[in-house]
Design an enzyme around this catalytic site. Structure first.
Site, PDB file in Angstrom:
ATOM      1  N   CYS A  46      55.233  29.509   6.541  1.00 15.46           N
ATOM      2  CA  CYS A  46      54.574  29.457   5.232  1.00 15.46           C
ATOM      3  C   CYS A  46      55.301  28.551   4.242  1.00 15.46           C
ATOM      4  O   CYS A  46      54.751  28.217   3.193  1.00 15.46           O
ATOM      5  CB  CYS A  46      54.483  30.857   4.640  1.00 15.46           C
ATOM      6  SG  CYS A  46      53.762  32.073   5.761  1.00 15.46           S
ATOM      7  N   HIS A 202      54.832  34.222  -3.670  1.00 16.63           N
ATOM      8  CA  HIS A 202      54.215  34.025  -2.352  1.00 16.63           C
ATOM      9  C   HIS A 202      53.001  34.945  -2.211  1.00 16.63           C
ATOM     10  O   HIS A 202      51.938  34.509  -1.782  1.00 16.63           O
ATOM     11  CB  HIS A 202      55.261  34.313  -1.265  1.00 16.63           C
ATOM     12  CG  HIS A 202      54.830  33.945   0.112  1.00 16.63           C
ATOM     13  ND1 HIS A 202      54.373  32.687   0.436  1.00 16.63           N
ATOM     14  CD2 HIS A 202      54.788  34.670   1.261  1.00 16.63           C
ATOM     15  CE1 HIS A 202      54.060  32.653   1.717  1.00 16.63           C
ATOM     16  NE2 HIS A 202      54.299  33.839   2.239  1.00 16.63           N
ATOM     17  N   HIS A 240      45.432  32.929   2.157  1.00 18.84           N
ATOM     18  CA  HIS A 240      46.735  32.395   2.593  1.00 18.84           C
ATOM     19  C   HIS A 240      46.509  31.215   3.527  1.00 18.84           C
ATOM     20  O   HIS A 240      46.171  31.388   4.691  1.00 18.84           O
ATOM     21  CB  HIS A 240      47.512  33.512   3.293  1.00 18.84           C
ATOM     22  CG  HIS A 240      48.937  33.161   3.589  1.00 18.84           C
ATOM     23  ND1 HIS A 240      49.477  31.922   3.328  1.00 18.84           N
ATOM     24  CD2 HIS A 240      49.956  33.907   4.120  1.00 18.84           C
ATOM     25  CE1 HIS A 240      50.741  31.906   3.683  1.00 18.84           C
ATOM     26  NE2 HIS A 240      51.052  33.103   4.168  1.00 18.84           N
TER      27      HIS A 240
END
Length: 318
Positions: A46, A202, A240
């Protein structure tokens, strides 16, 4: 590419260079940019976008580059990837959402609110994204009269050290967030860090992330003497996008600088009881706010952590 033969379809010559992770940077350069400079890519779950941004910022600071194009595209909405995350128990699914919302099997879910960072949630929602930015050294930007949307003084990256499992928390993200926060404090002062900095968390919308990341944010805020650090999470709106998630957060930060509006985590009605709030102010509803700096946080699987400090155009000019 991998399943075309199984589906009776032809494998094309474009599928390998544009879909195989070691190749796209080179082919983008060859057919779009045409630069004779360095090309390449860093992969870090990520944090991949921020890892590449880190390479760019360091290269400019060290005088190796005057201009850099950074970016990536992540297109993980495929049956295989979805099934992998589902087997891991990481995705928000209908049954879990129904239990959270107290809905029967016959009631319709609100799929626009499946991603609920820091709220009562049951997993993340996969998104897709392509994000590219251009960085110049300050002298070249001024010489060319370029429109300056912001500047990036620091990108910090740290691994987690030894871990007992792929998703267990580690020390790395505490280090990256603290380094990036210190950079803003040293450049713009304690008051800007405390009152005019927006943390782009995040914020994956998983039960584990809401606990572990809120702990990171709270401990760093407390260490820097902050009592109401503004925290937002754009995955609530976009899902995401994995490797390009940092680019999503960067783009939204530039928009926040331009509008002076802190974007709310508007799919989260209230914070989950296990979210740590000391020193933090979670922005659940979009609001006008003076924003001179932003922190972009990435907290990836396996211990790939990175945090970037972003400075607004006005603060950059100062």
């Amino acid at each position: 590419m991998l399943k075309s033969a199984l589906l009776g379809k032809r494998t094309t010559s474009k599928q390998l260079p544009l879909g195989y992770p070691q190749m796209p940077a080179d082919f983008t350069n060859a057919y779009v940019l045409g630069s004779l400079g360095r090309s390449g890519a860093s992969m870090g779950a990520c944090a991949s976008f921020l890892y590449n941004l880190h390479n760019a910022v360091e290269g400019i600071q060290e005088g190796r580059y005057k201009i850099v194009v950074i970016g990536g595209a992540d297109c993980p909405i495929t049956p295989e990837v979805i099934e992998g995350f589902r087997a891991m128990g990481a995705l928000a699914e209908d049954q879990g959402l129904r239990e959270l919302d107290g809905l029967s099997e016959h009631e319709i879910l609100n799929y626009r609110k499946t991603s609920r960072p820091f709220g009562l949630n049951c997993g993340f929602t996969i998104g897709e994204s392509s994000q590219y930015v251009i960085l110049m050294n300050d002298q070249l930007a001024v010489e060319l009269g370029a429109t300056i949307f912001g500047s990036i003084p620091t990108v910090a990256s740290h691994a987690d050290g030894g871990k007992r499992s792929i998703s267990a928390p580690g020390a790395g993200n505490y280090l990256t967030l603290a380094q990036a926060a210190a950079s803003i404090r040293d450049l713009l002062g304690q008051d800007v860090l405390a009152n005019e900095t927006l943390v782009q968390a995040h914020g994956t919308s998983t039960p584990q992330n809401r606990v572990t990341e809120s702990d990171v944010l709270s401990r760093v805020a407390t260490a820097f003497g902050l009592d109401a650090w503004s925290v937002s999470a754009v995955k609530s709106q976009l899902g995401h996008s994995q490797g390009t998630a940092g680019g999503d957060q960067l783009a939204v930060s530039l928009g926040a600088f331009a509008s002076q509006i802190a974007p709310g985590i508007q799919t989260t009605d209230s914070l989950a009881p296990d979210v740590i709030q000391d020193g933090l102010d979670f922005v659940l509803t979009s609001r006008e706010q003076r924003i001179k700096a932003a922190l972009i946080n990435a907290k990836g699987f396996g211990g790939n952590n990175s945090t970037a400090a972003i400075v607004s155009p006005d603060a950059t000019a100062e």
